[in-house]
Design a protein around this motif. Sequence first.
Motif, mmCIF file in Angstrom:
data_model
loop_
_atom_site.group_PDB
_atom_site.id
_atom_site.type_symbol
_atom_site.label_atom_id
_atom_site.label_comp_id
_atom_site.label_asym_id
_atom_site.label_seq_id
_atom_site.Cartn_x
_atom_site.Cartn_y
_atom_site.Cartn_z
ATOM 1 N N LEU A 220 0.858 -1.090 0.036
ATOM 2 C CA LEU A 220 -0.137 0.254 0.160
ATOM 3 C C LEU A 220 0.779 1.231 -0.036
ATOM 4 C CD1 LEU A 220 -3.045 0.570 0.212
ATOM 5 C CD2 LEU A 220 -2.827 0.886 2.655
ATOM 6 N N GLN A 221 0.693 2.022 -0.912
ATOM 7 C CA GLN A 221 1.569 3.357 -1.225
ATOM 8 C C GLN A 221 0.717 4.374 -1.700
ATOM 9 O OE1 GLN A 221 5.070 2.731 -3.815
ATOM 10 N NE2 GLN A 221 5.969 1.069 -2.349
ATOM 11 N N ASN A 222 0.636 5.274 -0.997
ATOM 12 C CA ASN A 222 -0.512 6.471 -1.145
ATOM 13 C C ASN A 222 -1.768 6.117 -1.314
ATOM 14 O OD1 ASN A 222 2.085 8.395 -1.048
ATOM 15 N ND2 ASN A 222 2.517 7.666 -3.168
ATOM 16 N N GLY A 223 -2.215 5.200 -0.557
ATOM 17 C CA GLY A 223 -3.660 4.708 -0.596
ATOM 18 C C GLY A 223 -3.794 3.781 -1.975
ATOM 19 N N CYS A 224 -2.820 3.464 -2.491
ATOM 20 C CA CYS A 224 -3.155 2.646 -3.865
ATOM 21 C C CYS A 224 -2.039 1.297 -3.726
ATOM 22 C CB CYS A 224 -2.749 3.241 -5.113
ATOM 23 S SG CYS A 224 -3.615 4.682 -5.451
ATOM 24 N N ALA A 225 -2.797 0.193 -4.364
ATOM 25 C CA ALA A 225 -1.714 -1.093 -4.080
ATOM 26 C C ALA A 225 -0.845 -1.071 -5.324
ATOM 27 C CB ALA A 225 -2.746 -2.145 -4.418
ATOM 28 N N SER A 226 0.435 -1.154 -4.743
ATOM 29 C CA SER A 226 1.598 -1.212 -5.808
ATOM 30 C C SER A 226 2.499 -2.393 -5.792
ATOM 31 C CB SER A 226 2.652 0.256 -5.550
ATOM 32 O OG SER A 226 1.544 1.429 -5.667
ATOM 33 N N PRO A 227 2.914 -2.899 -6.754
ATOM 34 C CA PRO A 227 3.805 -4.026 -6.890
ATOM 35 C C PRO A 227 5.161 -3.891 -5.965
ATOM 36 C CG PRO A 227 3.775 -2.972 -8.937
ATOM 37 C CD PRO A 227 2.773 -2.382 -8.268
ATOM 38 N N LEU A 228 5.641 -4.773 -5.411
ATOM 39 C CA LEU A 228 6.868 -4.657 -4.731
ATOM 40 C C LEU A 228 7.560 -6.070 -4.919
ATOM 41 C CD1 LEU A 228 9.053 -3.185 -3.006
ATOM 42 C CD2 LEU A 228 7.780 -3.829 -0.984
ATOM 43 N N MET A 229 8.911 -6.257 -5.029
ATOM 44 C CA MET A 229 9.605 -7.441 -5.493
ATOM 45 C C MET A 229 10.245 -7.838 -4.157
ATOM 46 S SD MET A 229 9.853 -9.947 -7.402
ATOM 47 C CE MET A 229 9.575 -9.041 -9.052
ATOM 48 N N VAL A 230 9.961 -8.839 -3.338
ATOM 49 C CA VAL A 230 10.514 -9.158 -2.179
ATOM 50 C C VAL A 230 11.549 -10.199 -2.412
ATOM 51 C CG1 VAL A 230 10.169 -10.418 0.124
ATOM 52 C CG2 VAL A 230 8.462 -8.810 -0.828
ATOM 53 N N GLU A 231 12.713 -9.886 -2.063
ATOM 54 C CA GLU A 231 14.018 -10.966 -2.116
ATOM 55 C C GLU A 231 14.059 -12.047 -1.178
ATOM 56 O OE1 GLU A 231 16.148 -10.864 -4.625
ATOM 57 O OE2 GLU A 231 15.200 -9.059 -5.573
ATOM 58 N N ASP A 232 13.628 -11.757 0.136
ATOM 59 C CA ASP A 232 13.820 -12.500 1.272
ATOM 60 C C ASP A 232 12.299 -13.155 1.465
ATOM 61 O OD1 ASP A 232 14.323 -14.268 3.375
ATOM 62 O OD2 ASP A 232 15.344 -12.595 4.464
ATOM 63 N N VAL A 233 11.993 -14.176 0.827
ATOM 64 C CA VAL A 233 10.747 -14.688 0.590
ATOM 65 C C VAL A 233 10.436 -15.491 1.856
ATOM 66 C CG1 VAL A 233 8.866 -15.938 -0.678
ATOM 67 C CG2 VAL A 233 10.571 -14.787 -1.795
ATOM 68 N N ALA A 234 11.398 -16.378 2.320
ATOM 69 C CA ALA A 234 11.338 -17.167 3.630
ATOM 70 C C ALA A 234 11.066 -16.022 4.653
ATOM 71 C CB ALA A 234 12.755 -17.928 3.770
ATOM 72 N N GLU A 235 11.870 -15.070 4.963
ATOM 73 C CA GLU A 235 11.293 -14.245 5.924
ATOM 74 C C GLU A 235 10.152 -13.762 5.885
ATOM 75 O OE1 GLU A 235 11.908 -11.832 9.381
ATOM 76 O OE2 GLU A 235 13.119 -13.439 8.637
ATOM 77 N N LEU A 236 9.590 -13.260 4.895
ATOM 78 C CA LEU A 236 8.337 -12.778 4.687
ATOM 79 C C LEU A 236 7.077 -13.987 5.018
ATOM 80 C CD1 LEU A 236 6.282 -10.638 3.492
ATOM 81 C CD2 LEU A 236 6.220 -11.738 1.196
ATOM 82 N N PHE A 237 7.481 -15.127 4.835
ATOM 83 C CA PHE A 237 6.498 -16.100 5.061
ATOM 84 C C PHE A 237 6.704 -16.514 6.640
ATOM 85 C CE2 PHE A 237 5.781 -20.865 6.330
ATOM 86 C CZ PHE A 237 4.809 -21.110 5.279
ATOM 87 N N ALA A 238 7.784 -16.406 7.424
ATOM 88 C CA ALA A 238 7.931 -16.511 8.598
ATOM 89 C C ALA A 238 7.144 -15.224 9.443
ATOM 90 C CB ALA A 238 9.292 -16.584 9.042
#
Length: 367
Positions: A220-238
């Motif tokens: 969420l950026q400025n009230g809108c959904a924007s794409p973002l590339m996450v490198e550490d997917v394992a950390e995001l999952f945790a």
Amino acid sequence: MKPKFPFRNLIPTFFAGLIDDPLLLIRSRPDGRHLLFDCGQVHHLAKRTFTHLDAIFISHAHMDHWMGIDSVIRQLIASARTVHIFGPPGIAERMEHKLSGYDWNLTEDYWCSFQVHEVHRDTIESSVFPGPQGFHRQTGEVISRNNRVIYQTPYLQVQAETCDHQIDSLIFRINESPAYAIDRQKLESLDLVPGPWLGELKKRYLAGKVDSTPLEVLTLQNGCASPLMVEDVAELFAQLMISRPQRSIGYISDINFSQENRKTIFQFMAGVDLLFCECTFLTADKVRAHASNHLCSEDINLLLEELCPAYFLPMHLSRSYSRRSSELYSELNPPPETQILQIPLQITPRPLLAAEISWQVNFNPEK
């Protein structure tokens, strides 16, 4: 009243009566695979069941646990796929003798094959019986056992331990794969927006590839959904996932009540939710039970006191109690948190009596 099992992916069905030859079918809900534990009352299975049969687990090769394999072969023969069979040492030789008892001179390319895995304490030895080649045995690989797992899919795993029944008898534990739920509060705190990327994250988890490649999420950026590339997917999952209790089913058939077996069961079946276990004899016949390497109701009560499963289904009662089966349930004394599941004495079709058979042939010689 039908019990409300806590499983997400496992659907267990016991296809035998209390004194019938045992057979447990477990369906994996997400992928539709069927797993068969022992081969007793096979004739109750619908033909469509065999089209989804992926693996068979045999505790030991006594007749009442193994003889149904002939019916399984008959139903699978034209399925054009490989079915796995897991059993104790010597099960491949017994399968070889089963198959060699028939003539296979009219084989077809679309016939099924069987891959038989002998579960030893430290290794698993495999043999292949290819149907298109007349089921002639081919020796396969030998792999080391580093843990109890002998079979696994993204949704479940089957573990095995060896107990004593004067021969090796396998006991099995079926575990659902760990389940996770999305922590919605954490999702909001990270300014992440739900979307198809959550499905991709779950897909990677099931495939064991959480940290394989970067993942594009929505933020969420400025009230809108924007794409973002996450490198550490394992950390995001945790960060996002909340773990749920891992559910399991235990299957114990034909063992003695030795100290070693008890220790194995207590360690192996700890925390099991649903337990299927033989109870061949009543307490009054305890000496007879132990002499024949079986369990009695007193032994079962000790197991239940230690394991405290949510549900328990006794099975494989001796046919000598066919008129006294109700005594078994009166002798079982589980802890308060354990519900006893009762099944009919038999579910086999009863034989016709002589008075019910008509021998008259409708024959008119004038026609």
